[in-house]
Scaffold this motif. Structure first.
Motif, PDB file in Angstrom:
ATOM      1  N   LEU A 235       0.828  -1.204   0.000  1.00  0.00           N
ATOM      2  CA  LEU A 235       0.000   0.000   0.000  1.00  0.00           C
ATOM      3  C   LEU A 235       0.862   1.253   0.000  1.00  0.00           C
ATOM      4  CD1 LEU A 235      -2.731  -0.984   2.633  1.00  0.00           C
ATOM      5  CD2 LEU A 235      -3.069  -0.740   0.164  1.00  0.00           C
ATOM      6  N   GLU A 236       1.943   1.218   0.743  1.00  0.00           N
ATOM      7  CA  GLU A 236       2.800   2.401   0.849  1.00  0.00           C
ATOM      8  C   GLU A 236       3.523   2.709  -0.451  1.00  0.00           C
ATOM      9  OE1 GLU A 236       3.806   2.146   5.632  1.00  0.00           O
ATOM     10  OE2 GLU A 236       5.113   1.129   4.189  1.00  0.00           O
ATOM     11  N   ARG A 237       3.558   1.758  -1.375  1.00  0.00           N
ATOM     12  CA  ARG A 237       4.202   1.973  -2.678  1.00  0.00           C
ATOM     13  C   ARG A 237       3.195   2.013  -3.823  1.00  0.00           C
ATOM     14  NH1 ARG A 237       6.994  -2.508  -0.709  1.00  0.00           N
ATOM     15  NH2 ARG A 237       6.289  -3.758  -2.488  1.00  0.00           N
TER      16      ARG A 237
ATOM     17  N   LEU B  22      -7.324  -0.206   7.679  1.00  0.00           N
ATOM     18  CA  LEU B  22      -6.843  -1.202   6.723  1.00  0.00           C
ATOM     19  C   LEU B  22      -7.845  -2.333   6.480  1.00  0.00           C
ATOM     20  CD1 LEU B  22      -3.045  -1.437   7.590  1.00  0.00           C
ATOM     21  CD2 LEU B  22      -4.247   0.106   6.023  1.00  0.00           C
ATOM     22  N   ARG B  23      -8.970  -2.327   7.194  1.00  0.00           N
ATOM     23  CA  ARG B  23     -10.037  -3.309   6.945  1.00  0.00           C
ATOM     24  C   ARG B  23     -11.308  -2.618   6.439  1.00  0.00           C
ATOM     25  NH1 ARG B  23      -8.965  -8.362  10.667  1.00  0.00           N
ATOM     26  NH2 ARG B  23      -6.761  -8.025  11.101  1.00  0.00           N
ATOM     27  N   ASP B  24     -11.116  -1.495   5.806  1.00  0.00           N
ATOM     28  CA  ASP B  24     -12.247  -0.705   5.317  1.00  0.00           C
ATOM     29  C   ASP B  24     -12.819  -1.336   4.059  1.00  0.00           C
ATOM     30  OD1 ASP B  24     -14.035   1.211   4.447  1.00  0.00           O
ATOM     31  OD2 ASP B  24     -12.679   2.901   4.771  1.00  0.00           O
TER      32      ASP B  24
ATOM     33  N   THR C 248      -7.352   2.271  -2.397  1.00  0.00           N
ATOM     34  CA  THR C 248      -7.869   3.415  -3.140  1.00  0.00           C
ATOM     35  C   THR C 248      -7.486   4.721  -2.457  1.00  0.00           C
ATOM     36  OG1 THR C 248     -10.052   3.388  -2.051  1.00  0.00           O
ATOM     37  CG2 THR C 248      -9.746   1.985  -3.978  1.00  0.00           C
ATOM     38  N   GLY C 249      -7.545   4.737  -1.118  1.00  0.00           N
ATOM     39  CA  GLY C 249      -7.094   5.920  -0.396  1.00  0.00           C
ATOM     40  C   GLY C 249      -5.591   6.119  -0.489  1.00  0.00           C
ATOM     41  N   PHE C 250      -4.844   5.015  -0.448  1.00  0.00           N
ATOM     42  CA  PHE C 250      -3.394   5.125  -0.603  1.00  0.00           C
ATOM     43  C   PHE C 250      -3.026   5.611  -2.000  1.00  0.00           C
ATOM     44  CE2 PHE C 250      -2.570   2.918   3.367  1.00  0.00           C
ATOM     45  CZ  PHE C 250      -1.329   3.422   3.737  1.00  0.00           C
ATOM     46  N   ALA C 251      -3.820   5.269  -2.999  1.00  0.00           N
ATOM     47  CA  ALA C 251      -3.557   5.774  -4.345  1.00  0.00           C
ATOM     48  C   ALA C 251      -3.585   7.295  -4.357  1.00  0.00           C
ATOM     49  CB  ALA C 251      -4.579   5.218  -5.330  1.00  0.00           C
TER      50      ALA C 251
END
Length: 322
Positions: A11-13, A271-273, A280-283
């Motif tokens: 997710l962080e990448r 992280l369990r959303d 999608t939020g990390f994007a």
């Protein structure tokens, strides 16, 4: 809900290569130009039965000059120009009652809570802003599919324009410092805050949690829950509409707005959303342009993310920047 999306290190990448319309900037410039006109239309004191806060019922001109309601709340007995916050509400919620959202004025901010046009019937205490376009823009049952075959007819073109105009309205209201305005929102409100951040260059800060409208196509593939599930349901009936739908949504995707933002940003994601999937939020976060940004993750939480713990982090983060 068990963890279902990418692991945190991925997710962080995670920076997806989303297709952006060639006329994205022109589309929004023309949309906002068309909304030009008087901003604040009416301001009247609103009794709130609270000794520590003063409140006003504000009407401002949103999309196409159409009236949009908002609550404006300040700490009582303060005459100086305060740092200010515009808050955007979640999907299905209206502005409710004037005493419902007091965290930001209690912290010393001037606070404008924008009503969601055509919403307010799913939970909370209702809304007061009709959407006069909704009767002609086909799609349903929820607003996420209203007019979805055309970016010009789409509901979120109107709501995002309203959100931009809410900031302009706050800048005209007495007791708010126009140079120190932050935008904040959770879920749909988070998506609106990101859109405003990409459309207005001079915000003080952006605070976003569990954001909706981010990497929309992936979200529709990952969850059946509303609001994204309503898009899949629409396409299950209108089987020939897929190219038009994805084209429309490409003009509303908050990842594109995040690339254009200039203000410092504070994010929070559970992280369990399963409503707004974490990737999608990390994007949006990973695409967010300014280096001054921070992400808080909550590994065992869903759409509620960090709840009051996260609000305390927001308060502590915003104070020195505002």
């Amino acid at each position: 809900m068990a963890a279902f999306d990418l692991p945190l290190d991925r997710l962080e990448r995670y920076v997806p290569d989303l297709v952006e319309p060639d006329d994205f900037d022109a589309f929004w410039a023309k949309t906002l130009d068309a909304a030009a006109g008087p901003v604040v239309l009416d301001v009247r004191p609103e009794p709130n039965e609270l000794a520590l806060f003063d409140c006003w019922d504000v009407t401002f001109g949103g999309f196409d000059g159409q009236p949009v309601r908002a609550w404006y709340t300040r700490p009582a007995a303060r005459s100086d120009a305060l740092p200010a916050v515009v808050e955007f509400a979640g999907y299905g919620r209206g502005r409710g009652l004037p005493h419902e959202r007091l965290t930001w004025p209690a912290a010393g901010y001037a606070h404008l809570l924008m009503d969601n046009r055509g919403q307010g019937d799913l939970y909370g205490c209702g809304g007061d802003t009709p959407d006069p376009v909704s009767g002609t823009a086909m799609g349903g049952p929820g607003v996420v599919t209203r007019g979805i075959r055309s970016p010009h007819d789409y509901y979120y073109r109107r709501l995002i324009t309203d959100a931009v105009r809410a900031v302009l309205a706050l800048r005209e209201l007495p007791g708010a410092d126009p140079a120190r305005i932050a935008v904040i929102g959770n879920s749909q409100g988070g998506g609106l805050a990101l859109a405003v951040a990409g459309l207005l260059p001079d915000l003080a800060a952006v605070l976003v949690s569990a954001p909706f409208l981010c990497h929309i196509r992936r979200a529709v593939d990952l969850t059946d829950l509303a609001p994204y599930g309503e898009i899949a349901t629409y396409l299950s009936v209108h089987r020939d509409a897929e190219p038009e739908v994805w084209n429309t949504l490409s003009y509303m995707d908050a990842v594109h707005f995040a690339r254009r933002a200039t203000a410092p940003a504070h994010f929070g994601i559970g992280l369990r959303d399963t409503v707004c999937p974490p990737s999608t939020g990390f994007a949006a976060y990973n695409s967010y342009a300014p280096a001054d940004k921070i992400m808080h993750t909550y590994p065992y939480n869903g759409h509620e993310h960090g709840d009051a713990v996260h609000v305390r982090r927001q308060l502590r983060w915003l104070a020195p920047r505002h």
